[in-house]
Motif scaffolding. Sequence first.
Motif, mmCIF file in Angstrom:
data_model
loop_
_atom_site.group_PDB
_atom_site.id
_atom_site.type_symbol
_atom_site.label_atom_id
_atom_site.label_comp_id
_atom_site.label_asym_id
_atom_site.label_seq_id
_atom_site.Cartn_x
_atom_site.Cartn_y
_atom_site.Cartn_z
ATOM 1 N N VAL A 66 47.706 42.035 39.789
ATOM 2 C CA VAL A 66 47.323 43.444 39.606
ATOM 3 C C VAL A 66 46.517 43.925 40.807
ATOM 4 C CG1 VAL A 66 45.951 45.033 38.192
ATOM 5 C CG2 VAL A 66 47.354 43.293 37.087
ATOM 6 N N LEU A 67 45.561 43.065 41.230
ATOM 7 C CA LEU A 67 44.740 43.437 42.393
ATOM 8 C C LEU A 67 45.606 43.633 43.629
ATOM 9 C CD1 LEU A 67 41.572 41.157 42.082
ATOM 10 C CD2 LEU A 67 41.749 43.594 41.631
ATOM 11 N N ASN A 68 46.571 42.724 43.792
ATOM 12 C CA ASN A 68 47.450 42.841 44.963
ATOM 13 C C ASN A 68 48.269 44.115 44.908
ATOM 14 O OD1 ASN A 68 46.557 40.543 46.163
ATOM 15 N ND2 ASN A 68 48.179 39.235 45.315
ATOM 16 N N LYS A 69 48.660 44.488 43.689
ATOM 17 C CA LYS A 69 49.452 45.710 43.531
ATOM 18 C C LYS A 69 48.607 46.923 43.941
ATOM 19 C CE LYS A 69 52.792 44.979 40.299
ATOM 20 N NZ LYS A 69 53.002 44.724 38.869
ATOM 21 N N ILE A 70 47.316 46.900 43.479
ATOM 22 C CA ILE A 70 46.421 48.000 43.856
ATOM 23 C C ILE A 70 46.212 47.988 45.377
ATOM 24 C CG2 ILE A 70 44.090 48.961 43.616
ATOM 25 C CD1 ILE A 70 44.000 47.619 40.837
ATOM 26 N N ASN A 90 48.163 46.937 47.448
ATOM 27 C CA ASN A 90 49.436 47.284 48.075
ATOM 28 C C ASN A 90 49.683 46.483 49.344
ATOM 29 O OD1 ASN A 90 51.778 48.582 47.938
ATOM 30 N ND2 ASN A 90 50.972 50.645 48.314
ATOM 31 N N LYS A 91 49.599 45.185 49.197
ATOM 32 C CA LYS A 91 49.650 44.299 50.360
ATOM 33 C C LYS A 91 50.919 44.472 51.197
ATOM 34 C CE LYS A 91 46.982 40.159 50.422
ATOM 35 N NZ LYS A 91 46.926 38.743 50.076
ATOM 36 N N GLU A 92 52.018 44.656 50.482
ATOM 37 C CA GLU A 92 53.297 44.704 51.198
ATOM 38 C C GLU A 92 53.386 45.930 52.120
ATOM 39 O OE1 GLU A 92 53.437 41.920 48.200
ATOM 40 O OE2 GLU A 92 53.232 44.053 47.822
ATOM 41 N N ALA A 93 52.806 47.042 51.658
ATOM 42 C CA ALA A 93 52.968 48.286 52.401
ATOM 43 C C ALA A 93 52.161 48.297 53.697
ATOM 44 C CB ALA A 93 52.540 49.465 51.530
ATOM 45 N N TYR A 133 39.920 46.226 50.292
ATOM 46 C CA TYR A 133 38.922 45.314 49.740
ATOM 47 C C TYR A 133 39.512 44.459 48.616
ATOM 48 C CZ TYR A 133 34.482 43.595 48.022
ATOM 49 O OH TYR A 133 33.470 42.771 47.637
ATOM 50 N N VAL A 134 40.157 45.117 47.655
ATOM 51 C CA VAL A 134 40.657 44.344 46.513
ATOM 52 C C VAL A 134 41.891 43.526 46.874
ATOM 53 C CG1 VAL A 134 39.728 45.909 44.777
ATOM 54 C CG2 VAL A 134 42.048 46.247 45.592
ATOM 55 N N GLY A 135 42.577 43.914 47.941
ATOM 56 C CA GLY A 135 43.768 43.170 48.329
ATOM 57 C C GLY A 135 43.433 41.913 49.120
ATOM 58 N N ASN A 136 42.183 41.814 49.558
ATOM 59 C CA ASN A 136 41.770 40.688 50.397
ATOM 60 C C ASN A 136 41.512 39.438 49.547
ATOM 61 O OD1 ASN A 136 40.213 38.830 51.865
ATOM 62 N ND2 ASN A 136 39.525 40.442 53.246
ATOM 63 N N GLU A 137 42.194 38.369 49.913
ATOM 64 C CA GLU A 137 42.106 37.127 49.147
ATOM 65 C C GLU A 137 40.674 36.613 49.011
ATOM 66 O OE1 GLU A 137 44.811 33.457 48.121
ATOM 67 O OE2 GLU A 137 45.417 35.344 48.982
ATOM 68 N N LYS A 138 39.899 36.781 50.089
ATOM 69 C CA LYS A 138 38.524 36.297 50.113
ATOM 70 C C LYS A 138 37.684 37.031 49.067
ATOM 71 C CE LYS A 138 35.697 34.824 54.042
ATOM 72 N NZ LYS A 138 35.420 35.247 55.449
ATOM 73 N N HIS A 139 37.835 38.347 49.036
ATOM 74 C CA HIS A 139 37.073 39.125 48.074
ATOM 75 C C HIS A 139 37.531 38.851 46.646
ATOM 76 C CE1 HIS A 139 36.457 42.041 51.630
ATOM 77 N NE2 HIS A 139 35.490 41.142 51.583
ATOM 78 N N GLN A 140 38.813 38.546 46.497
ATOM 79 C CA GLN A 140 39.350 38.301 45.153
ATOM 80 C C GLN A 140 38.652 37.120 44.487
ATOM 81 O OE1 GLN A 140 43.572 37.982 45.527
ATOM 82 N NE2 GLN A 140 43.861 40.201 45.626
ATOM 83 N N LYS A 141 38.243 36.131 45.308
ATOM 84 C CA LYS A 141 37.566 34.954 44.753
ATOM 85 C C LYS A 141 36.312 35.347 43.989
ATOM 86 C CE LYS A 141 38.886 30.822 47.199
ATOM 87 N NZ LYS A 141 38.776 30.140 48.478
ATOM 88 N N VAL A 142 35.638 36.382 44.460
ATOM 89 C CA VAL A 142 34.434 36.870 43.785
ATOM 90 C C VAL A 142 34.813 37.886 42.710
ATOM 91 C CG1 VAL A 142 32.185 37.975 44.122
ATOM 92 C CG2 VAL A 142 33.151 36.525 45.912
ATOM 93 N N LEU A 143 35.807 38.721 43.052
ATOM 94 C CA LEU A 143 36.181 39.808 42.137
ATOM 95 C C LEU A 143 36.750 39.289 40.820
ATOM 96 C CD1 LEU A 143 37.850 42.538 44.379
ATOM 97 C CD2 LEU A 143 35.872 42.805 42.880
ATOM 98 N N ILE A 144 37.608 38.265 40.898
ATOM 99 C CA ILE A 144 38.292 37.814 39.682
ATOM 100 C C ILE A 144 37.308 37.336 38.608
ATOM 101 C CG2 ILE A 144 39.899 36.084 38.758
ATOM 102 C CD1 ILE A 144 41.583 36.558 41.290
ATOM 103 N N PRO A 145 36.313 36.463 38.968
ATOM 104 C CA PRO A 145 35.348 36.095 37.913
ATOM 105 C C PRO A 145 34.604 37.307 37.355
ATOM 106 C CG PRO A 145 35.126 34.641 39.792
ATOM 107 C CD PRO A 145 36.090 35.703 40.194
ATOM 108 N N ILE A 146 34.226 38.241 38.236
ATOM 109 C CA ILE A 146 33.465 39.404 37.752
ATOM 110 C C ILE A 146 34.335 40.236 36.805
ATOM 111 C CG2 ILE A 146 32.352 41.573 38.460
ATOM 112 C CD1 ILE A 146 31.448 40.111 40.992
ATOM 113 N N ILE A 147 35.591 40.450 37.203
ATOM 114 C CA ILE A 147 36.502 41.210 36.332
ATOM 115 C C ILE A 147 36.674 40.482 35.000
ATOM 116 C CG2 ILE A 147 38.898 41.980 36.064
ATOM 117 C CD1 ILE A 147 38.911 42.468 39.098
ATOM 118 N N SER A 148 36.796 39.141 35.060
ATOM 119 C CA SER A 148 36.967 38.364 33.823
ATOM 120 C C SER A 148 35.772 38.538 32.901
ATOM 121 C CB SER A 148 37.117 36.878 34.134
ATOM 122 O OG SER A 148 38.123 36.676 35.067
ATOM 123 N N ILE A 149 34.582 38.502 33.497
ATOM 124 C CA ILE A 149 33.365 38.634 32.684
ATOM 125 C C ILE A 149 33.327 40.013 32.031
ATOM 126 C CG2 ILE A 149 30.837 38.754 32.780
ATOM 127 C CD1 ILE A 149 31.058 36.672 35.115
#
Lengths: 369, 314
Positions: free
Chosen positions: A360-364, A366-369, A8-24
């Motif tokens: 950080v989200l991508n690391k969690i 683990n996109k490469e693996a 979920y967190v590695g998905n670019e689409k979800h990140q668009k929503v996640l990043i603002p929420i995390i920032s807030i």
Amino acid sequence: MSNSFRAYVGNEKHQKVLIPIISIVLGFIVGIIIMLFSQLNAGYLFTALLRGVFGINTKFIGTSRSVFNARYIGEFLVSSMPLILTGLSVAFAYRCGLFNIGAEGQVMMGSLFSIVVALSFPGLPKVILLPMVVIAGALGGTIWGFIPGLLKAKYNVHEVVVTIMLNYVGLYFLNWTVKSLPGSSLVRTVDIPDAAWLGSDFLSDITNNSRLHWGFIIVIIAVYAFYYIMNKTTFGYELRAVGFNKDAAKYAGINVNKNAILAMTLSGTFAGLAGTLLTCGTFNYGRVIPAFENYGFNGIVAALVGGNTAIGSVLGGLLFGALQAIQPIMQANGIPREIAIIITSAIIIFVAMQNGIKSVLNKIGNKEA
Amino acid sequence: MDTFYGMLTLTLIYSTPILVTALGGMFCEKSGVVNIGLEGLMGFGAFTGATVMYFVQGSASGPYFALLMGMLVGGIVSILHAYMCITLKSDQVISGTAINMFATGVTIYMSQIIFGQQRTVAFNESFTKTTYPLLSKIPFFGKFLFSNIYPTVFIALILVVISWYVLYKTSFGLRLRAAGENPHAVDSVGANVTKIRYSAVIISGLLSGLGGAMMILTQDIQYTSVSIHGTGFIAMAAVIFGRWKPAPILWASLFFGLSQILKIYSTSLGIFAALPLEFFDSFPYILTVIALVVFSGKGVGPKSSGVPYDKGQR
């Protein structure tokens, strides 16, 4: 951590929503940490939010006094409405790849045009004067957006610098005009005629004497207009194409310069309307402004948090409207109201750091693996 | 004639914060990082200067200590801008905007925590205007350059010379300028673009902090939310108007300082009395927009300013 969470967190689409929420969330955490360091009760932040946004006063729970007060909801909407409009303004230009840091000045020009028209035609009936005042405000912002757009297109002058400079020109121009209008004192004009006022006894009554005014209809129209222009018209498509890749758009035969001018101009229109709302809704007179009131700068945050979309700007505007509405409540509880500004600026800092949050989200994830 | 000399002296005093901050902005932009947070960094410097000054009143070196602390805090805050713009490759304009807002929030919040009010408590003494015994006897120049003047003016003038020397006569300056024009070339000769840009941003933070502290200690008695009132943006305008070069920036800053002084004197100067005071306030900004149009297409600004450096991109 479960695999579905990672995905979920590695998905670019979800990140668009996640990043603002995390920032807030991070922005609020910064605020809380600063409050704790200054030995203040951080819990007040949440009781103030409950009271400022939902009108619920937790102090009165269990007492005979009414826990709910609709006035706070009305005032919360009054603070949010101009921010939604400035959010739309910044978002509109951003979609075309332009950064409108001048919403602040465009708001002032909107105020200026509205107040001049409102005071110049005192005898007109409401059905004529009120639309005139609104159009005048829109026009003021439009002109102040057109200048940087034109300079960008014609001379390739960076819109950021021009809009910064025009913010100050707008500020001083507004103050001079307000002071020069007949009957003005050194700080304000005379009251505008009732026919130019957006306020209403009905709205005020249902919200326990708040300053809630008809401006919300203008906001709803503006939000829909933004959505419609951006997503349903050829102009909106071209505008987004230019924002996405200028060179590709040019290659596809889109007139980049024309789009830049129009994007900045219409961006100014949204901000100008915020000026009308402030002068003829929130207040009913023109004010001399000693320093920026941050409507434009909060609009930048609202747009960024909202991903530069219509609905996102609404949500962003409501969030920062809430942070504005709780300021007097915090101050009354002995907490410096500036904590709200600190939280707002911390949120922009985290939004600006989105590359960092993303990695950080991508690391969690683990996109490469 | 005394009014005339008085005006020149005041022009120098009012230009000083603009000049010092503009020099900082110049270093930053020359290295390829846009800094629209100058206003906020000045605010941090001014708040720190005013606060420190209040606590160290009475000692002769107090004002200098306050300047130094303002400078340091400006430098520390600018590391945030550097980290965001250089390491995280964030949008430099957004980062600068954030710093400006952060400054208004933090400084007034801290005033409330430290002093329990919306502003710092006024300091009774800071720099004093000095007339230098021998130098003030020099014909013409002595009358305004060495009479009734703050020592901060000389610090600023020395900084212009140092900036020019560092930028054009040292290898650090050469690399810094190159980092703003063609960072890949800098990288290819083995210099570290990241390090150069970090130093430039921190220099701009130090100088803006110093400029803010100078402003508060010479033009004010306390820090309030309107103390800086756009001087950081005037400094930014001076950088553009001075075409990113130390000596022209000096002239631009003097010119913008003069426009503030004319505002003070306008009521007594016949030709300016008819103009509204707001005209003098907005003059630097209007002029800068015109200057931008005039300079446009001439490529006077650093080429890679505002573009994050990406090693992999060609």
